[in-house]
Design an enzyme around this catalytic site. Structure first.
Site, PDB file in Angstrom:
ATOM      1  N   HIS A 233      50.543 -55.831 -11.501  1.00 22.83           N
ATOM      2  CA  HIS A 233      50.393 -54.372 -11.396  1.00 22.83           C
ATOM      3  C   HIS A 233      49.098 -54.021 -10.673  1.00 22.83           C
ATOM      4  CE1 HIS A 233      52.817 -55.136 -15.084  1.00 22.83           C
ATOM      5  NE2 HIS A 233      53.555 -54.175 -14.559  1.00 22.83           N
TER       6      HIS A 233
ATOM      7  N   ASP B  51      51.425 -61.937 -14.913  1.00 19.56           N
ATOM      8  CA  ASP B  51      52.754 -61.325 -14.934  1.00 19.56           C
ATOM      9  C   ASP B  51      53.448 -61.335 -13.576  1.00 19.56           C
ATOM     10  OD1 ASP B  51      50.773 -59.572 -14.164  1.00 19.56           O
ATOM     11  OD2 ASP B  51      51.263 -58.019 -15.624  1.00 19.56           O
TER      12      ASP B  51
ATOM     13  N   HIS C  17      44.119 -50.846 -16.153  1.00 15.44           N
ATOM     14  CA  HIS C  17      44.723 -49.511 -15.990  1.00 15.44           C
ATOM     15  C   HIS C  17      43.869 -48.390 -16.597  1.00 15.44           C
ATOM     16  CE1 HIS C  17      48.299 -51.227 -14.317  1.00 15.44           C
ATOM     17  NE2 HIS C  17      48.629 -51.868 -15.419  1.00 15.44           N
TER      18      HIS C  17
ATOM     19  N   ASP D 255      46.800 -59.597 -11.047  1.00 20.90           N
ATOM     20  CA  ASP D 255      47.841 -59.108 -11.952  1.00 20.90           C
ATOM     21  C   ASP D 255      48.945 -58.467 -11.097  1.00 20.90           C
ATOM     22  OD1 ASP D 255      48.028 -58.098 -15.130  1.00 20.90           O
ATOM     23  OD2 ASP D 255      49.071 -56.794 -13.712  1.00 20.90           O
TER      24      ASP D 255
HETATM   25 ZN   LIG Z   1      50.140 -56.383 -15.317  1.00 16.77          ZN
END
Ligand SMILES: [Zn+2]
Length: 334
Positions: free
Chosen positions: A161, A246, A122, A159
Site C-alpha cells: 500500500h 503484503d 497510513h 509495503d
Molecule cells: Zn500494507
C-alpha cells in the site's frame, strides 16, 4: 539482525477477525526462533512530545481519551482497545530505537529491525487510518533529525500500500525523502506518479504505482532504475525501510507477486545502495497479513544480513513496469 520488540505491542487488540492482530508478531518470532544470529532488544516507548513532533496535538489528545474510554472502531478498518495507546507509543519507540541505533553504528549483522504494531505508514498528521495510529517511521525520522544525529533521512516503503501518511508528513520538506513502490488502485488510492513533493520538498517524494501482478523482477528493476538513483541523489545519512510484506504472492490482501526470495533480493540491493552512499539502515515493520509469508519475509531480511546470498531471478520486468519507471525518471530528472 537485532530486532526491537516490546510485549506492549501485543496489547493492541483489534478483535477476532481483524487481519492486523497480535498473531502477526507471534508468527514472526516463531519464524525467527529457527534462525541463527537473531538478537532481541527492548526500547523505551516514544514520549507524547516526540509523537506530537509529527502529529497534531488535538489528534493525539483525542486518541488518548478514545482509548481511555475503552476504544472501539475509530473508523471501519481502524480499531482501538484499552491497550492501544501504550502499544502505539511502544511501536513508535521501537522505530526510534532502530533509527538511533543505526546512526550509532549498528550495521551488518547488528542492523536494527523494529518489530512493532500497530503499523504506521497510513497515519496522517491529524488522523488514524488504515490500521495505523502513530506514524512510526515518521516519528523515528523526526527524532533523529531533532537529535542532530542526521541531516537527511530517506524512507523507502515497499509495503504493497502507499504510505500516504508518511508522504503527508514530509511532503513539503527537503530533509526527508519519501519513496514508495505500491500496487496501483489499492487502498488508500494515493501515491500517483506525479505526486513528487511541494515547495522545498519538490522532488523529495518518489511514487511508483506498479500494476497488479508485479513480481520480483519488476520490484528489482524499479529499485535499480528509480529508487536507487533517487537515494543516491538525495544522499541521506539514514535509510528507514518501511517494510511491509503484503506484496508477497501469497498475501491475502494484494495481487502482487513478490516471492520470499524477492524480499532477500531487495534487501541485498538496498544494502549495496546504502553501502555506496554511506548511509545507515533501519527496518521498521509495516503490513503483511499472511502469517506464514510475513514470518518468512522478515526471516529473509534477517538471513540476508546474516550472510546468506540470495538467489537471483532470471525473469525480466514487465513492459508496463519499464515504461512507468522511464516516465518517473524523466519526471524527476533521475
Ligand atoms: Zn500494507
Amino acid at each position: 539482525m537485532r530486532f526491537g520488540y516490546n510485549e506492549r505491542c501485543l496489547e493492541h487488540d483489534t478483535g477476532e477477525r481483524h487481519p492486523e492482530n497480535p498473531d502477526r508478531l507471534r508468527a514472526i518470532r516463531r519464524g525467527l526462533a529457527k534462525r541463527h544470529g537473531v538478537e532481541y532488544a527492548e526500547a523505551d516507548p516514544a514520549t507524547r512530545e516526540e509523537v506530537v513532533a509529527v502529529h497534531d496535538a488535538e489528534y493525539v489528545d483525542e486518541l488518548e481519551s478514545f482509548v481511555a474510554d475503552g476504544g472501539g472502531s475509530w473508523d471501519p478498518d481502524t480499531v482501538a482497545s484499552e491497550g492501544t495507546w501504550n502499544a502505539a507509543l511502544a511501536s513508535a519507540g521501537l522505530s526510534q530505537w532502530a533509527a538511533r541505533s543505526a546512526l550509532d553504528g549498528a550495521d551488518g549483522r547488528d542492523t536494527p529491525f523494529a518489530l512493532g504494531r500497530p503499523p504506521g505508514h497510513h497515519a496522517v498528521p491529524d488522523d488514524a487510518m488504515g490500521f495505523c495510529f502513530f506514524n512510526n517511521a515518521s516519528v523515528a525520522a523526526q527524532t533523529v533529525l531533532d537529535d542532530g544525529a542526521a541531516d537527511r533521512v530517506a524512507i523507502f516503503d515497499w509495503d504493497v500500500h502507499h504510505g500516504n501518511g508518511t508522504q503527508d508528513v514530509f511532503y513539503d520538506r527537503d530533509d526527508v525523502l519519501y519513496a514508495s513502490i505500491h500496487e496501483e488502485g489499492l487502498y488508500p488510492d494515493t501515491g500517483a506518479l506525479d505526486e513528487t513533493g511541494r515547495d522545498e520538498g519538490e522532488e523529495t517524494t518518489v511514487n511508483l504505482p506498479l500494476a497488479a501482478g508485479a513480481g520480483d523482477a519488476d520490484y528489482l528493476y524499479a529499485i535499480d532504475e528509480a529508487i536507487a538513483p533517487a537515494l543516491e541523489r538525495f544522499d541521506p545519512d539514514l535509510l528507514i525501510v518501511s517494510a511491509g510484506f503484503d506484496a508477497h504472492r501469497h498475501d491475502p490482501i494484494s495481487r502482487m507477486r513478490v516471492s520470499s526470495e524477492g524480499y532477500a533480493l531487495m534487501t541485498d540491493q538496498l544494502r549495496s545502495v546504502t553501502d555506496d552512499i554511506g548511509a545507515a539502515t533501519a527496518y521498521v515493520l509495516e503490513g503483511g497479513y499472511g502469517l506464514d509469508t510475513l514470518a518468512e519475509g522478515v526471516s529473509m531480511v534477517h538471513e540476508t544480513f546474516d550472510g546468506r546470498t540470495p538467489v537471483d531471478s532470471d525473469e525480466d520486468p514487465d513492459e508496463k513496469t519499464e515504461s512507468l519507471v522511464a516516465e518517473l525518471r524523466e519526471l524527476l530528472d533521475l
